[in-house]
Design a protein around this motif. Structure first.
Motif, short mmCIF file in Angstrom:
data_model
loop_
_atom_site.label_atom_id
_atom_site.label_comp_id
_atom_site.label_asym_id
_atom_site.label_seq_id
_atom_site.Cartn_x
_atom_site.Cartn_y
_atom_site.Cartn_z
N SER A 171 0.84 -1.26 -0.26
CA SER A 171 0.14 0.08 -0.15
C SER A 171 0.80 1.25 -0.10
N ASP A 172 0.70 2.23 -1.36
CA ASP A 172 1.17 3.38 -0.74
C ASP A 172 2.81 3.28 -1.06
N GLU A 173 3.26 1.80 -1.45
CA GLU A 173 5.04 1.37 -1.02
C GLU A 173 5.25 1.17 -0.50
N ARG A 174 4.33 1.37 0.74
CA ARG A 174 5.31 0.83 2.23
C ARG A 174 5.39 0.50 3.44
N THR A 175 3.68 0.21 3.13
CA THR A 175 3.00 -0.97 4.17
C THR A 175 2.75 -1.95 3.33
N VAL A 176 3.60 -3.26 4.82
CA VAL A 176 2.56 -4.65 3.57
C VAL A 176 1.69 -5.19 3.95
N LEU A 177 0.34 -5.05 2.67
CA LEU A 177 -0.78 -5.62 2.71
C LEU A 177 -0.92 -7.39 3.32
N ARG A 178 -1.82 -7.85 4.41
CA ARG A 178 -2.22 -9.10 3.81
C ARG A 178 -3.27 -9.90 3.11
N PRO A 179 -3.01 -10.36 2.06
CA PRO A 179 -3.43 -11.25 0.98
C PRO A 179 -4.38 -11.52 1.66
N GLY A 180 -5.76 -11.20 1.23
CA GLY A 180 -7.50 -12.10 1.31
C GLY A 180 -6.49 -13.91 1.51
N GLY A 181 -6.22 -14.08 0.34
CA GLY A 181 -5.93 -15.70 0.33
C GLY A 181 -4.92 -14.80 -1.68
N VAL A 182 -4.63 -16.85 -1.64
CA VAL A 182 -3.86 -16.69 -2.54
C VAL A 182 -4.40 -18.33 -3.40
N SER A 183 -3.76 -18.55 -4.49
CA SER A 183 -4.85 -19.67 -4.95
C SER A 183 -3.59 -19.77 -6.32
N ARG A 184 -3.41 -21.26 -6.41
CA ARG A 184 -2.82 -21.51 -7.75
C ARG A 184 -2.95 -22.84 -8.46
N SER A 185 -1.96 -23.07 -9.79
CA SER A 185 -3.14 -24.24 -11.03
C SER A 185 -2.13 -24.18 -11.36
N ARG A 186 -1.77 -25.40 -12.33
CA ARG A 186 -0.54 -25.91 -12.98
C ARG A 186 -1.14 -26.81 -14.25
#
Length: 497
Positions: A175-190
């Motif tokens: 956020s604004d190049e300063r604060t790391v935001l916590r992701p709501g989720g991450v999904s990966r597919s191959r």
């Protein structure tokens, strides 16, 4: 006589005892999918290897090699997947090749399946040795595409999608190049090509952040990043009491200003002039810079370049004005079954290989309805044959924003992602920052940064235009006015984000 025989036997023993060693590097080689890699291998002490047997093979597949050299030439005994992709080459320009014992392997059109160990085996009449080389294959995926979606609680849910990665990338929200935001989720597919597609999302409030970025990175340090200005896409909350108060005060101020103007210029309504007006000579006010939105357009225009259409690579069904600034489809053109006619592309005559370059395009001509169909961006020089949507992706050298009428405005990606941009731009600004690998779009009339695409440009790129076929209005490249001098910087590089 006996002495001579002993000397000959000793020399024969020494000659048959001389052997060589296969030398390979300890560090693994790293290369991208689709690229060329050289796996180094040489014999020590150096000797002519043209008469030796050289065999490169994977794992325990000795009899089905990657490459087999014997009797002075490469034999046709080979693993099929490496046919026309493998050859012997010099490790460096200083190497003498086979004559100096350099038996390095060159692999082309690298695949994910090529990752792992390779055995370099060299044998002579009475000696042999082998070494093992390790290859790591990576794939730098596409630039992330951000898609904002408003939530019922007033926040904005932003999704981030990218494909073509190997191995799995790490995802970071900022956020604004300063604060790391916590992701709501991450999904990966191959996919079938063994490369990864990644989908992540997070929710933010427009009160807490201005710019939000999503980056995907490999352990090698390579990464792709995209940013979005959520202030430009998040809707206002009509229930906000402060906004209600603001609008109330604004209305009162406008009413008061209207009364003051009527009072001040009442003499003009009656046709009379005051003595003060006759005698007073007022100096002209110095022209100042108008900043309505979050972007100082005049600062962008400091990087303005003159863009004209390249008539040499023009689609035959497009018509261009004599000054090379206006382009429209020919009346006799017969559209295909696809709604948006992607093949009707025009290209800028200018080529860019570094620096910042800015231009503007008019999408709402006077006395004509605003355009609903257009495509604007940049293209890698030489990619002048666009036929359908699937061929116009960043991996193939196209980066653009497209308006497809009622289907909305979207960024080209695979698959494309539709954006929620309100209001629709009537005058679009484009800033190409070649060195930083960024292409930014602006709503000039609203003075708003819309979005930025991040990539890695190679070679020269040219402006890209498509006027569509469903509008009466043409697509017009504007001559930017001279910017007003200012000491203010380009806005926080949200314009370059």
């Amino acid at each position: 006589m006996l002495t001579i025989i002993v000397a000959v036997l000793v020399n024969l023993f020494i000659e048959t005892s001389v052997s060589f060693t296969v030398v390979v590097p300890h560090d693994q080689s790293v290369a991208h999918v689709g690229s060329i890699v050289i796996l180094p291998c040489w014999i020590s002490p150096p000797e002519n290897a043209e008469a030796l047997e050289i065999r490169w093979y994977r794992h325990d597949q000795f009899s089905s090699p990657v490459l087999f050299y014997q009797h002075g030439k490469i034999q046709d005994v080979q693993e099929e997947s490496y046919r026309d992709r493998s050859s012997l080459t010099r490790w460096s320009d200083k190497s003498g090749g086979l004559k100096d014992g350099d038996v390095s392997l060159r692999l082309e059109k690298l695949r994910i399946q090529d990752a792992g160990s390779f055995h370099c085996y060299v044998s002579g009449e009475s000696e042999y040795d082998s070494g093992e080389v390790f290859l790591k294959v990576t794939a730098l995926g596409s630039a992330p595409v951000l898609f904002p979606q408003p939530l019922d609680d007033g926040r904005m849910n932003i999704t981030c999608k990218s494909s073509g990665w190997y191995p799995e990338p790490d995802v970071t929200w900022m956020s604004d190049e300063r604060t790391v935001l916590r992701p709501g989720g991450v999904s990966r597919s191959r996919g079938a090509d063994e490369m990864f597609s990644v989908h992540s999302w997070t929710a933010v409030s427009h009160l807490d952040a201005h710019l939000v970025s999503c980056s995907m990175s490999l352990k090698t340090g390579e990464f792709r990043e995209s940013r979005i200005d959520i202030q430009a896409v998040i809707p206002s909350d009509p229930s906000d009491p402060w906004k209600a108060l603001f609008f109330t005060l604004l209305i009162c101020a406008l009413l008061g200003l209207t009364g003051l103007i009527l009072y001040k210029y009442r003499h003009k309504l009656t046709g009379k002039k005051t003595g003060k007006e006759v005698c007073e000579v007022r100096p002209k006010k110095k022209r100042t810079k108008e900043v309505v939105g979050d972007t100082i357009i005049e600062d962008l225009r400091k990087h303005a370049v003159q863009i004209t259409i390249d008539c040499e690579h023009l689609h035959p069904d497009l018509k261009v004005s004599k000054d090379g600034k206006t382009v429209r489809y020919a009346p006799e053109y017969k559209p295909t079954g696809e709604k948006f006619q992607y093949e009707l592309c025009a290209f800028g005559a200018q080529r860019f290989t570094s620096g910042r370059h800015y231009w503007e395009v008019d999408l709402a001509r006077e006395n004509n309805p605003p355009k609903n169909y257009w495509l604007i961006g940049v293209v890698k020089h030489g990619n002048f044959s666009a036929k359908d949507k699937s061929a116009l992706t960043p991996s193939k050298g196209y980066w653009f924003l497209c308006s497809d009428g009622p289907n909305g405005i979207y960024i080209n990606s695979d698959p494309p992602v539709t954006l929620s941009l309100t209001p629709r731009p009537e005058q679009l600004g484009v800033l190409l920052d070649y060195d930083r690998g960024q292409l930014s779009f602006y709503n000039v009339k609203e003075r708003k940064h819309l979005l930025t695409m991040s990539s890695r440009f190679t070679g020269s790129v040219a402006p890209l235009f498509n006027p569509g076929v469903e509008d009466l209005s043409p697509l017009v490249i504007l001559d930017c006015p001279e910017p007003v001098e200012s000491s203010e910087p380009l806005l926080s590089n949200s314009s370059e984000a």
